[in-house]
Design a protein around this motif. Structure first.
Motif, PDB file in Angstrom:
ATOM      1  N   GLY A  85       0.823  -1.214   0.000  1.00 45.35           N
ATOM      2  CA  GLY A  85       0.000   0.000   0.000  1.00 45.35           C
ATOM      3  C   GLY A  85       0.854   1.261   0.000  1.00 45.35           C
ATOM      4  N   SER A  86       1.775   1.358   0.929  1.00 49.73           N
ATOM      5  CA  SER A  86       2.676   2.508   0.983  1.00 49.73           C
ATOM      6  C   SER A  86       3.536   2.473  -0.267  1.00 49.73           C
ATOM      7  N   LYS A  87       3.642   3.610  -0.943  1.00 49.46           N
ATOM      8  CA  LYS A  87       4.325   3.626  -2.238  1.00 49.46           C
ATOM      9  C   LYS A  87       5.743   4.163  -2.125  1.00 49.46           C
ATOM     10  N   ASN A  88       6.557   3.742  -3.073  1.00 46.28           N
ATOM     11  CA  ASN A  88       7.937   4.218  -3.137  1.00 46.28           C
ATOM     12  C   ASN A  88       8.093   5.070  -4.387  1.00 46.28           C
ATOM     13  N   ALA A  89       8.271   6.366  -4.194  1.00 49.16           N
ATOM     14  CA  ALA A  89       8.442   7.226  -5.366  1.00 49.16           C
ATOM     15  C   ALA A  89       9.782   7.936  -5.355  1.00 49.16           C
ATOM     16  N   CYS A  90      10.181   8.491  -4.206  1.00 49.76           N
ATOM     17  CA  CYS A  90      11.381   9.339  -4.238  1.00 49.76           C
ATOM     18  C   CYS A  90      12.486   8.823  -3.330  1.00 49.76           C
ATOM     19  N   GLU A  91      12.114   8.077  -2.305  1.00 49.64           N
ATOM     20  CA  GLU A  91      13.071   7.591  -1.305  1.00 49.64           C
ATOM     21  C   GLU A  91      13.894   8.691  -0.669  1.00 49.64           C
ATOM     22  N   GLN A  92      13.383   9.923  -0.672  1.00 47.42           N
ATOM     23  CA  GLN A  92      14.134  10.979   0.009  1.00 47.42           C
ATOM     24  C   GLN A  92      13.225  11.940   0.772  1.00 47.42           C
ATOM     25  N   GLY A  93      12.057  11.457   1.172  1.00 43.04           N
ATOM     26  CA  GLY A  93      11.224  12.258   2.059  1.00 43.04           C
ATOM     27  C   GLY A  93      10.471  13.387   1.401  1.00 43.04           C
ATOM     28  N   GLU A  94      10.564  13.501   0.078  1.00 42.79           N
ATOM     29  CA  GLU A  94      10.005  14.667  -0.606  1.00 42.79           C
ATOM     30  C   GLU A  94       8.535  14.485  -1.002  1.00 42.79           C
ATOM     31  N   CYS A  95       8.086  13.236  -1.229  1.00 44.74           N
ATOM     32  CA  CYS A  95       6.782  13.073  -1.879  1.00 44.74           C
ATOM     33  C   CYS A  95       5.683  12.596  -0.942  1.00 44.74           C
ATOM     34  N   GLY A  96       6.030  11.975   0.161  1.00 45.86           N
ATOM     35  CA  GLY A  96       5.028  11.563   1.139  1.00 45.86           C
ATOM     36  C   GLY A  96       4.211  10.336   0.765  1.00 45.86           C
ATOM     37  N   SER A  97       4.509   9.719  -0.389  1.00 44.39           N
ATOM     38  CA  SER A  97       3.667   8.589  -0.795  1.00 44.39           C
ATOM     39  C   SER A  97       3.929   7.345   0.069  1.00 44.39           C
ATOM     40  N   CYS A  98       4.969   7.399   0.893  1.00 44.21           N
ATOM     41  CA  CYS A  98       5.288   6.272   1.781  1.00 44.21           C
ATOM     42  C   CYS A  98       4.828   6.530   3.209  1.00 44.21           C
ATOM     43  N   THR A  99       3.975   7.545   3.415  1.00 46.84           N
ATOM     44  CA  THR A  99       3.600   7.940   4.781  1.00 46.84           C
ATOM     45  C   THR A  99       2.899   6.803   5.542  1.00 46.84           C
ATOM     46  N   VAL A 100       3.405   6.504   6.725  1.00 46.10           N
ATOM     47  CA  VAL A 100       2.770   5.534   7.638  1.00 46.10           C
ATOM     48  C   VAL A 100       2.798   6.133   9.042  1.00 46.10           C
ATOM     49  N   TYR A 101       1.972   5.605   9.905  1.00 53.75           N
ATOM     50  CA  TYR A 101       2.074   5.975  11.319  1.00 53.75           C
ATOM     51  C   TYR A 101       3.186   5.166  11.968  1.00 53.75           C
ATOM     52  N   LEU A 102       4.064   5.838  12.687  1.00 55.13           N
ATOM     53  CA  LEU A 102       5.050   5.151  13.524  1.00 55.13           C
ATOM     54  C   LEU A 102       4.788   5.621  14.951  1.00 55.13           C
ATOM     55  N   ASP A 103       4.413   4.705  15.824  1.00 56.54           N
ATOM     56  CA  ASP A 103       3.995   5.074  17.183  1.00 56.54           C
ATOM     57  C   ASP A 103       3.026   6.258  17.150  1.00 56.54           C
ATOM     58  N   GLY A 104       2.088   6.206  16.222  1.00 58.55           N
ATOM     59  CA  GLY A 104       1.020   7.205  16.201  1.00 58.55           C
ATOM     60  C   GLY A 104       1.315   8.501  15.457  1.00 58.55           C
ATOM     61  N   ALA A 105       2.550   8.690  14.967  1.00 56.10           N
ATOM     62  CA  ALA A 105       2.877   9.933  14.252  1.00 56.10           C
ATOM     63  C   ALA A 105       3.178   9.615  12.793  1.00 56.10           C
ATOM     64  N   PRO A 106       2.600  10.367  11.856  1.00 54.62           N
ATOM     65  CA  PRO A 106       2.892  10.102  10.444  1.00 54.62           C
ATOM     66  C   PRO A 106       4.331  10.449  10.094  1.00 54.62           C
ATOM     67  N   VAL A 107       4.991   9.515   9.435  1.00 53.93           N
ATOM     68  CA  VAL A 107       6.395   9.704   9.058  1.00 53.93           C
ATOM     69  C   VAL A 107       6.586   9.139   7.652  1.00 53.93           C
ATOM     70  N   GLY A 158      16.895  10.250  11.149  1.00 54.93           N
ATOM     71  CA  GLY A 158      17.194   9.576   9.886  1.00 54.93           C
ATOM     72  C   GLY A 158      16.902  10.402   8.644  1.00 54.93           C
ATOM     73  N   THR A 159      16.434  11.640   8.809  1.00 56.22           N
ATOM     74  CA  THR A 159      15.993  12.405   7.639  1.00 56.22           C
ATOM     75  C   THR A 159      17.166  12.906   6.790  1.00 56.22           C
ATOM     76  N   ASP A 160      18.349  12.902   7.324  1.00 55.59           N
ATOM     77  CA  ASP A 160      19.551  13.115   6.500  1.00 55.59           C
ATOM     78  C   ASP A 160      20.227  11.790   6.192  1.00 55.59           C
ATOM     79  N   VAL A 161      20.400  10.962   7.213  1.00 56.74           N
ATOM     80  CA  VAL A 161      21.170   9.720   7.046  1.00 56.74           C
ATOM     81  C   VAL A 161      20.519   8.779   6.037  1.00 56.74           C
ATOM     82  N   MET A 162      19.199   8.627   6.106  1.00 57.63           N
ATOM     83  CA  MET A 162      18.543   7.643   5.235  1.00 57.63           C
ATOM     84  C   MET A 162      18.581   8.039   3.768  1.00 57.63           C
TER      85      MET A 162
END
Ligand SMILES: Cc1cc2nc3c(=O)[nH]c(=O)nc-3n(C[C@H](O)[C@H](O)[C@H](O)COP(=O)(O)OP(=O)(O)OC[C@H]3O[C@@H](n4cnc5c(N)ncnc54)[C@H](O)[C@@H]3O)c2cc1C
Ligand code: FES
Ligand code: FES
Lengths: 158, 293
Positions: A35-57, B28-32
């Protein structure tokens, strides 16, 4: 290494995880949750957003081992069996899905927003979704979907 | 590659001393990004995520001690009144997802000239608490940044916390970029008025090899305010003075041309940011001495 974490309410034990891979890779390639998608692998697109301990990351920026012992909730964990979550249903009703690649991430981000702020104004919605890119819809229908989800949630609650 | 997950700071410091090939990771926002793009394959990841010592913040008199692992999200939500410039800068970092993970400790660890936490730390007079098996020391922010992505942190040290004095007067942070979210600063600037010392402090980011204070500009405006007995009597500050202040800030920059902007543009933008933030803070102070933004 072996990785143990809770995913969508159930404990998952995964073997042979490479130490340098991301939580996104683990979810998609090892846990059978594409379900979570891989588009940029650098935090820019958000298509991989999941909750981690209740916070979207961004799952692409979490090292697999960092999820050990933690609670992960993906877009697959939002529906109740066959019944879609109100945010998912609103995206369908509003026509906020075109190619659908951005949709899972946007749904998790919008879900989190409405949990924290059930009646957000437009500026708040834009800010909450500012980490999610969509190259198809032009965003208007996505905003409609969030407004609709907020309205339907309010209805259910009253 | 090893994944090392200490449960206590002491254990983490022991590993840090023994494993020079390990890369520390918190948000991890830089390291990853580096790992995902295979820009380097460290011998080990040293995960600081399990260290309670790096969590949270507390007030120690007039200073706030922020754990190196506190995500920006919590600085925005919890410290906007006490540390306006740092909270404003934190609000501009990345996106909600990035702010839920990214930390000031990681910003300092990367020591990028564009890191948004740096100008606020410089104008606040912050100190960075670092530790190793050899002991603990505090590095003033003004001495921390040593070059492009180089800092005073020794190879066997970890950043434990930052100590940031509570703002005694108005503060501002401003940043230039193509949109509100997801922007690495073209240039950035923090400004602070300190009524207790009757001084002005200003620092720039992303316009020199390191974030830096603009001391000449500070001297100039502090002097002009003193000459006009601005702090007590509040004689208006002429536009020409604020403009000159902007020019001196621009002169303190040593920018380069890159994909985000030209050196000329950066200098020009900095003088505008300096003028605006100074005017906002002077106005705010006069509006009944509110101390926070
Ligand atoms: C999409 C995106 C947008 C971004 N936008 C911005 C932005 O607007 N402004 C900005 O300033 N930055 C931005 N960044 C960069 C990054 O988010 C910040 O630099 C953040 O502060 C890094 O914190 P972290 O905890 O994630 O660091 P990590 O990635 O965990 O670590 C960063 C570096 O610091 C070291 N380190 C981490 N913690 C410690 C410690 N306690 N002691 C010693 N060393 C340590 C690591 O070894 C590494 O070298 C962005 C990044 C992404 C992916
Ligand atoms: S794939 Fe993670 S943010 Fe784009
Ligand atoms: S629907 Fe195609 S990217 Fe958003």
């Amino acid at each position: 290494m072996r990785l143990t974490m809770t995913v969508n309410g159930a404990e998952q034990v995964l073997d042979d995880v490479w130490e340098g891979e991301s939580l996104l890779y683990v979810l998609r390639e090892r846990a059978g949750l594409p379900g979570s998608k891989n588009a940029c692998e650098q935090g820019e697109c958000g298509s991989c957003t999941v909750y981690l301990d209740g916070a979207p990351v961004c799952a692409c920026l979490v090292a697999a081992g960092q999820a050990a012992g933690r609670d992960v909730r993906t877009v697959e964990g939002l529906a109740d069996g066959d019944e879609l979550d109100v945010v998912q249903q609103a995206f369908l009703s509003a026509g906020a899905v075109q190619c659908g690649f951005c949709t899972p991430g946007l749904i998790v981000a919008a879900h989190d927003l409405l949990e924290r702020d059930p009646a957000p104004d437009d500026a708040t919605v834009r800010e909450a979704l500012s980490g999610n890119l969509c190259r198809c819809t032009g965003y208007e229908k996505i905003l409609d979907a969030v407004r609709l989800a907020a309205a339907r949630r309010a209805e259910v609650r009253s | 590659m090893d994944f090392l997950q200490p449960r206590e700071l002491a254990e983490a410091l022991a590993i840090r001393a023994q494993r020079p090939d390990a890369v520390a990771i918190r948000g991890g926002t830089d390291v990853m990004v580096e790992l995902n793009f295979d820009r380097g394959r460290p011998g080990a990841l040293l995960d600081l995520g399990g260290l309670d010592e790096l969590d949270g913040w507390d007030a120690d008199g007039d200073t706030i001690r922020i754990g190196a692992g506190l995500p920006y999200r919590r600085i925005v939500d919890e410290l906007a009144a006490q540390l306006p410039a740092l909270a404003m800068a934190s609000r501009t970092v990345g996106s909600p997802q990035i702010r839920n993970r990214g930390t000031v400790g990681g910003n300092l660890g990367s020591a990028s000239p564009a890191g948004d936490a740096h100008p606020p730390l410089l104008v606040s007079g912050a100190e960075i608490e670092v530790a190793s098996v050899r002991g603990t020391r505090r590095i003033p922010a003004t001495e921390f940044y040593q070059g492009v992505k180089r800092s005073a942190l020794a190879a066997d040290e970890l950043i434990v916390a930052v100590h940031v004095p509570v703002a005694a007067g108005p503060q501002q942070f401003a940043k230039v970029g193509t949109r509100n979210a997801m922007v690495i600063a073209v240039c950035s600037l923090a400004f602070a008025l300190d009524p207790t010392t009757e001084r002005v402090r200003v620092a720039l980011g992303s316009a020199a090899p390191t974030p830096r204070r603009c001391t000449e500009a500070e001297e100039f405006l502090s002097g002009e305010l003193a000459d006009r007995r601005w702090w007590t009597v509040g004689m208006p500050v002429p536009d020409a003075v604020v403009r000159r202040f902007g020019e001196l800030v621009a002169a303190a920059a040593a920018p380069i041309d890159d994909v985000r902007g030209t050196a000329d543009y950066r200098r020009r933008a900095l003088s505008v940011l300096a003028r605006r933030t100074a005017a906002w803070c002077l106005h705010e102070y006069r509006q009944g001495g509110r101390t926070c933004a």
